[in-house]
Design an enzyme around this catalytic site. Structure first.
Site, PDB file in Angstrom:
ATOM      1  N   GLU A  84       0.859  -1.189   0.000  1.00 27.10           N
ATOM      2  CA  GLU A  84       0.000   0.000   0.000  1.00 27.10           C
ATOM      3  C   GLU A  84       0.888   1.229   0.000  1.00 27.10           C
ATOM      4  O   GLU A  84       1.812   1.334   0.787  1.00 27.10           O
ATOM      5  CB  GLU A  84      -0.924  -0.022   1.239  1.00 27.10           C
TER       6      GLU A  84
ATOM      7  N   ARG B  91     -17.086   5.053   5.220  1.00 27.40           N
ATOM      8  CA  ARG B  91     -15.991   4.318   4.565  1.00 27.40           C
ATOM      9  C   ARG B  91     -14.926   3.935   5.587  1.00 27.40           C
ATOM     10  O   ARG B  91     -14.374   2.844   5.554  1.00 27.40           O
ATOM     11  CB  ARG B  91     -15.340   5.197   3.488  1.00 27.40           C
TER      12      ARG B  91
ATOM     13  N   TYR C 262     -27.927  10.000   3.829  1.00 34.41           N
ATOM     14  CA  TYR C 262     -28.335   8.826   4.611  1.00 34.41           C
ATOM     15  C   TYR C 262     -27.551   8.817   5.923  1.00 34.41           C
ATOM     16  O   TYR C 262     -26.487   9.412   6.035  1.00 34.41           O
ATOM     17  CB  TYR C 262     -28.119   7.522   3.832  1.00 34.41           C
TER      18      TYR C 262
ATOM     19  N   ASP D  52     -11.779  -0.698  -8.932  1.00 36.55           N
ATOM     20  CA  ASP D  52     -11.683   0.489  -9.777  1.00 36.55           C
ATOM     21  C   ASP D  52     -10.498   0.420 -10.745  1.00 36.55           C
ATOM     22  O   ASP D  52     -10.528   1.045 -11.813  1.00 36.55           O
ATOM     23  CB  ASP D  52     -11.531   1.747  -8.915  1.00 36.55           C
TER      24      ASP D  52
HETATM   25  C1  LIG Z   1     -18.931  10.268  -4.657  1.00 45.04           C
HETATM   26  C2  LIG Z   1     -18.742   8.788  -4.623  1.00 45.04           C
HETATM   27  C3  LIG Z   1     -19.694   7.983  -4.007  1.00 45.04           C
HETATM   28  C4  LIG Z   1     -19.548   6.590  -4.000  1.00 45.04           C
HETATM   29  N1  LIG Z   1     -20.510   5.827  -3.403  1.00 45.04           N
HETATM   30  C5  LIG Z   1     -20.409   4.480  -3.439  1.00 45.04           C
HETATM   31  C6  LIG Z   1     -21.412   3.664  -2.835  1.00 45.04           C
HETATM   32  O1  LIG Z   1     -22.347   4.172  -2.223  1.00 45.04           O
HETATM   33  N2  LIG Z   1     -21.279   2.307  -2.925  1.00 45.04           N
HETATM   34  C7  LIG Z   1     -20.222   1.717  -3.568  1.00 45.04           C
HETATM   35  O2  LIG Z   1     -20.150   0.484  -3.617  1.00 45.04           O
HETATM   36  N3  LIG Z   1     -19.254   2.472  -4.144  1.00 45.04           N
HETATM   37  C8  LIG Z   1     -19.316   3.829  -4.090  1.00 45.04           C
HETATM   38  N4  LIG Z   1     -18.327   4.601  -4.640  1.00 45.04           N
HETATM   39  C9  LIG Z   1     -17.208   3.927  -5.335  1.00 45.04           C
HETATM   40  C10 LIG Z   1     -16.169   3.362  -4.378  1.00 45.04           C
HETATM   41  O3  LIG Z   1     -15.697   4.355  -3.500  1.00 45.04           O
HETATM   42  C11 LIG Z   1     -14.988   2.791  -5.177  1.00 45.04           C
HETATM   43  O4  LIG Z   1     -15.466   2.086  -6.276  1.00 45.04           O
HETATM   44  C12 LIG Z   1     -14.158   1.849  -4.308  1.00 45.04           C
HETATM   45  O5  LIG Z   1     -13.498   2.580  -3.302  1.00 45.04           O
HETATM   46  C13 LIG Z   1     -13.143   1.100  -5.161  1.00 45.04           C
HETATM   47  O6  LIG Z   1     -12.362   0.278  -4.334  1.00 45.04           O
HETATM   48  P1  LIG Z   1     -10.892  -0.136  -4.790  1.00 45.04           P
HETATM   49  O7  LIG Z   1     -10.368  -0.987  -3.697  1.00 45.04           O
HETATM   50  O8  LIG Z   1     -10.911  -0.641  -6.177  1.00 45.04           O
HETATM   51  O9  LIG Z   1     -10.095   1.254  -4.848  1.00 45.04           O
HETATM   52  P2  LIG Z   1      -9.757   2.261  -3.671  1.00 45.04           P
HETATM   53  O10 LIG Z   1     -10.747   2.180  -2.583  1.00 45.04           O
HETATM   54  O11 LIG Z   1      -9.520   3.570  -4.337  1.00 45.04           O
HETATM   55  O12 LIG Z   1      -8.368   1.719  -3.086  1.00 45.04           O
HETATM   56  C14 LIG Z   1      -7.172   1.765  -3.829  1.00 45.04           C
HETATM   57  C15 LIG Z   1      -6.010   1.606  -2.844  1.00 45.04           C
HETATM   58  O13 LIG Z   1      -4.801   1.480  -3.580  1.00 45.04           O
HETATM   59  C16 LIG Z   1      -3.814   2.361  -3.039  1.00 45.04           C
HETATM   60  N5  LIG Z   1      -2.899   2.695  -4.131  1.00 45.04           N
HETATM   61  C17 LIG Z   1      -3.135   3.517  -5.181  1.00 45.04           C
HETATM   62  N6  LIG Z   1      -2.073   3.535  -6.006  1.00 45.04           N
HETATM   63  C18 LIG Z   1      -1.155   2.689  -5.461  1.00 45.04           C
HETATM   64  C19 LIG Z   1       0.150   2.288  -5.857  1.00 45.04           C
HETATM   65  N7  LIG Z   1       0.715   2.749  -6.979  1.00 45.04           N
HETATM   66  N8  LIG Z   1       0.829   1.424  -5.061  1.00 45.04           N
HETATM   67  C20 LIG Z   1       0.262   0.924  -3.911  1.00 45.04           C
HETATM   68  N9  LIG Z   1      -0.962   1.299  -3.491  1.00 45.04           N
HETATM   69  C21 LIG Z   1      -1.675   2.151  -4.265  1.00 45.04           C
HETATM   70  C22 LIG Z   1      -4.636   3.535  -2.515  1.00 45.04           C
HETATM   71  O14 LIG Z   1      -3.914   4.310  -1.575  1.00 45.04           O
HETATM   72  C23 LIG Z   1      -5.843   2.814  -1.922  1.00 45.04           C
HETATM   73  O15 LIG Z   1      -5.587   2.377  -0.616  1.00 45.04           O
HETATM   74  C24 LIG Z   1     -18.425   5.996  -4.625  1.00 45.04           C
HETATM   75  C25 LIG Z   1     -17.446   6.807  -5.218  1.00 45.04           C
HETATM   76  C26 LIG Z   1     -17.598   8.183  -5.209  1.00 45.04           C
HETATM   77  C27 LIG Z   1     -16.528   9.027  -5.854  1.00 45.04           C
END
Ligand SMILES: Cc1cc2nc3c(=O)[nH]c(=O)nc-3n(C[C@H](O)[C@H](O)[C@H](O)COP(=O)(O)OP(=O)(O)OC[C@H]3O[C@@H](n4cnc5c(N)ncnc54)[C@H](O)[C@@H]3O)c2cc1C
Length: 401
Positions: free
Chosen positions: A35, A109, A222, A303
């Site tokens: 991370e 979150r 909410y 994502d």
């Molecule tokens: C306004 C808004 C509202 C939302 N509401 C919802 C909702 O109600 N329900 C829902 O399901 N989703 C919701 N989402 C979407 C959700 O927040 C994301 O889809 C989710 O966080 C994706 O999870 P992830 O683990 O793929 O990425 P992230 O949660 O972004 O985690 C990525 C991790 O990788 C780390 N990282 C990044 N680059 C590197 C690197 N090069 N090397 C090592 N570590 C790295 C980051 O620091 C982070 O810890 C919302 C998003 C937004 C913007």
């Protein structure tokens, strides 16, 4: 190529990366999580966890820990921003739990992430290394080589039988592992903040998810933190993307938005939004999922693989689903990582593509104005609670095979 005794590497300790690490560790694999952040503090914002996601979290044993911090809202209430009129409601709470066999939760979150982080730290099969910035990876004959930098910029590499890129919407690994385009700004921005319950006007204190649909804007709120706080989200059209993620927002933006809401009908909503301090701003991006998002020893998740707009509240849910499906594929195709990754992509592509398209479609219809908004409102009333339930059965009723 089989999963050797060397650890699987997960890049990113977000919601998706931690869920994947926990899923794989529970299946007996050892996992190293890299991370980039050193302090794992999540943005002050809420997240909706629909039954398709909560089912996975419950199956991992987090039902009680999350349930204590979350709220199971009674209903989704859709209202018109112009005059406050209620257009439709969809039962959540016990009704959706009965329908889909898993709860609909809303939670901070930070609370969700905290539960996953505590579990990962307590899990002997997981090694969590912070301050490790993943910069790329190279495929070798029988393994992948993960490249990363430590806090002082020293480059390092780690050998792994499988790299899982869960490094979020700004993924470094997406272009190396997948063949997808970079995520693009979709001319929306989200403003978010969390306020204490005491700042919420009495008439808006029901434990509901409320969505107010207006011309070029919508508002969602909410309860979170067991009902002790409220999550507020305003989404508006925007011409340019801000550089950064979760940036402090100028207060003037909220004032201009509030000036556009008719005053008499919406006093409570104005008061609710004015109760917010420390608003932060996110410019919203999405991308078509890559058609191919794995190499022989690496894949993407959440994502990093398929960023979606938040208008179906599913980005995090898709990351959680990915983790379950990837775990299952690795179990079914034990000893054949290539087949496992192919099965994972095949299972996920149609679903994440549909979620991406429906999220975009909601982004358009939530912001309709004029005659087309009248038609939307009529349709919403016509659907009624059961119609809305049926409309989302494909989404919330999902289960891993
Ligand atoms: C306004 C808004 C509202 C939302 N509401 C919802 C909702 O109600 N329900 C829902 O399901 N989703 C919701 N989402 C979407 C959700 O927040 C994301 O889809 C989710 O966080 C994706 O999870 P992830 O683990 O793929 O990425 P992230 O949660 O972004 O985690 C990525 C991790 O990788 C780390 N990282 C990044 N680059 C590197 C690197 N090069 N090397 C090592 N570590 C790295 C980051 O620091 C982070 O810890 C919302 C998003 C937004 C913007």
């Amino acid at each position: 190529m089989s999963i050797s005794s060397e650890p699987i590497v997960v890049a990113g300790a977000g919601i998706g990366g931690l869920t994947a690490a926990l899923q794989l560790a529970r299946q007996g694999m050892s996992v190293t999580v890299l991370e980039k952040r050193t302090a794992l503090v999540e943005a002050g914002a809420g997240i909706q966890l629909s039954p398709n996601a909560s089912r996975v979290l419950v199956s991992l044993g987090f039902g009680a820990a999350i349930g204590r911090r979350a709220v199971a809202p009674e209903q989704l209430s859709i209202r018109r921003l112009g005059d406050g009129r209620r257009l439709a409601t969809m039962p959540l709470g016990a009704a959706i739990r009965t329908r889909h066999g898993a709860p609909y939760w809303v939670i901070l979150r930070a609370d969700l992430h905290g539960v996953l982080l505590d579990a990962a730290r307590a899990e002997p099969g997981i090694r969590l290394l912070v301050g490790k910035h993943v910069t790329g990876m190279a495929e070798r004959d029988d393994h992948a080589e993960v490249q990363f930098e430590t806090g002082n910029g020293t480059p390092q590499t780690l050998r792994t039988p499988l790299l899982i890129g869960a490094d979020g919407v700004r993924s470094k690994l997406r272009s190396v592992i997948g063949d997808g385009d970079a995520p693009r700004f979709r001319n929306f921005e989200a403003w978010r903040c969390v306020i204490p319950r005491d700042s919420v006007p009495e008439r808006l204190r029901a434990h509901d998810v409320v969505a107010w649909l207006g011309r070029n804007a919508h508002v969602v709120h909410y309860p979170v933190a067991g009902g002790g706080a409220w999550n507020l989200v305003v989404i508006v059209r925007s011409q340019s993307a801000a550089e950064g993620w979760g940036l402090p927002m100028e207060h003037g933006k909220l004032g201009a938005f509030l000036a556009s809401i008719p005053a008499p009908a919406l006093g409570d909503l104005r008061a609710l939004l004015l109760g917010g301090e420390n608003w932060r701003l996110w410019s919203l991006h999405d991308a078509l999922p890559a058609v191919r998002w794995s190499t022989p020893h690496a894949t993407l998740l959440g994502d990093a693989a398929h960023p979606v707009l938040p208008f179906l509240a599913q980005g995090g849910a898709m990351a959680i689903e990915d983790a379950a499906v990837l775990g299952e594929a690795l179990a079914v195709h034990a000893g054949n990582t290539r087949a496992a990754l192919a099965a994972y992509e095949e299972a996920r592509y149609p679903r994440v593509r549909r979620v991406m398209e429906e999220s975009r479609s909601n982004g358009r219809s939530f912001h309709f104005s004029g005659a087309i908004a009248v038609v939307r409102d009529l349709l919403l009333r016509h659907f009624g609670a059961e119609g809305l339930n049926r409309r989302y059965d494909w989404l919330y009723g999902w289960q891993p095979d």
